[in-house]
Design a protein around this motif. Structure first.
Motif, PDB file in Angstrom:
ATOM      1  N   SER A  98       0.831  -1.201   0.000  1.00  0.00           N
ATOM      2  CA  SER A  98       0.000   0.000   0.000  1.00  0.00           C
ATOM      3  C   SER A  98       0.867   1.254   0.000  1.00  0.00           C
ATOM      4  O   SER A  98       0.623   2.199  -0.759  1.00  0.00           O
ATOM      5  N   ALA A  99       1.896   1.263   0.846  1.00  0.00           N
ATOM      6  CA  ALA A  99       2.815   2.411   0.902  1.00  0.00           C
ATOM      7  C   ALA A  99       3.575   2.537  -0.417  1.00  0.00           C
ATOM      8  O   ALA A  99       3.767   3.644  -0.924  1.00  0.00           O
ATOM      9  N   PHE A 100       3.993   1.412  -0.991  1.00  0.00           N
ATOM     10  CA  PHE A 100       4.715   1.432  -2.258  1.00  0.00           C
ATOM     11  C   PHE A 100       3.849   2.022  -3.365  1.00  0.00           C
ATOM     12  O   PHE A 100       4.316   2.847  -4.155  1.00  0.00           O
ATOM     13  N   LYS A 101       2.598   1.622  -3.433  1.00  0.00           N
ATOM     14  CA  LYS A 101       1.700   2.145  -4.458  1.00  0.00           C
ATOM     15  C   LYS A 101       1.500   3.646  -4.309  1.00  0.00           C
ATOM     16  O   LYS A 101       1.440   4.379  -5.292  1.00  0.00           O
ATOM     17  N   GLN A 102       1.404   4.095  -3.064  1.00  0.00           N
ATOM     18  CA  GLN A 102       1.242   5.526  -2.806  1.00  0.00           C
ATOM     19  C   GLN A 102       2.485   6.292  -3.267  1.00  0.00           C
ATOM     20  O   GLN A 102       2.380   7.327  -3.919  1.00  0.00           O
ATOM     21  N   ILE A 103       3.659   5.765  -2.967  1.00  0.00           N
ATOM     22  CA  ILE A 103       4.907   6.406  -3.390  1.00  0.00           C
ATOM     23  C   ILE A 103       5.010   6.391  -4.911  1.00  0.00           C
ATOM     24  O   ILE A 103       5.390   7.386  -5.531  1.00  0.00           O
ATOM     25  N   GLN A 104       4.649   5.270  -5.504  1.00  0.00           N
ATOM     26  CA  GLN A 104       4.721   5.125  -6.949  1.00  0.00           C
ATOM     27  C   GLN A 104       3.847   6.170  -7.647  1.00  0.00           C
ATOM     28  O   GLN A 104       4.214   6.694  -8.698  1.00  0.00           O
ATOM     29  N   GLN A 105       2.719   6.493  -7.064  1.00  0.00           N
ATOM     30  CA  GLN A 105       1.823   7.471  -7.659  1.00  0.00           C
ATOM     31  C   GLN A 105       2.364   8.889  -7.531  1.00  0.00           C
ATOM     32  O   GLN A 105       2.120   9.724  -8.393  1.00  0.00           O
ATOM     33  N   THR A 106       3.098   9.165  -6.472  1.00  0.00           N
ATOM     34  CA  THR A 106       3.580  10.525  -6.249  1.00  0.00           C
ATOM     35  C   THR A 106       4.971  10.774  -6.818  1.00  0.00           C
ATOM     36  O   THR A 106       5.322  11.907  -7.107  1.00  0.00           O
TER      37      THR A 106
END
Length: 67
Positions: A23-31
């Motif tokens: 979940s944290a990785f996906k959030q970072i990937q989006q930003t």
């Protein structure tokens, strides 16, 4: 009775560390669109030290099986 911790963290029921990591990785990937540029920004701003970068780089290389 409502649990304020669940409310604070958006009623997340998963305590699976891998799920939280993804979940944290996906959030970072989006930003972060350009990882190299983001790392350079963090180093230049002092938010990340060269030592921290070296440690993270080493961990990433181990994770991806690179030497």
């Amino acid at each position: 009775m409502a649990n304020s911790l669940f409310e604070q963290f958006g009623n997340q029921t998963s305590t699976n560390p891998m799920s939280q990591f993804m979940s944290a990785f996906k959030q970072i990937q989006q930003t972060v669109r350009n990882p190299k540029q983001e790392v350079e920004r963090l180093l230049q701003s002092g938010q990340m030290t060269q030592q921290q970068f070296n440690q993270l780089s080493q961990m990433a290389n181990q994770f991806f099986g690179r030497k």
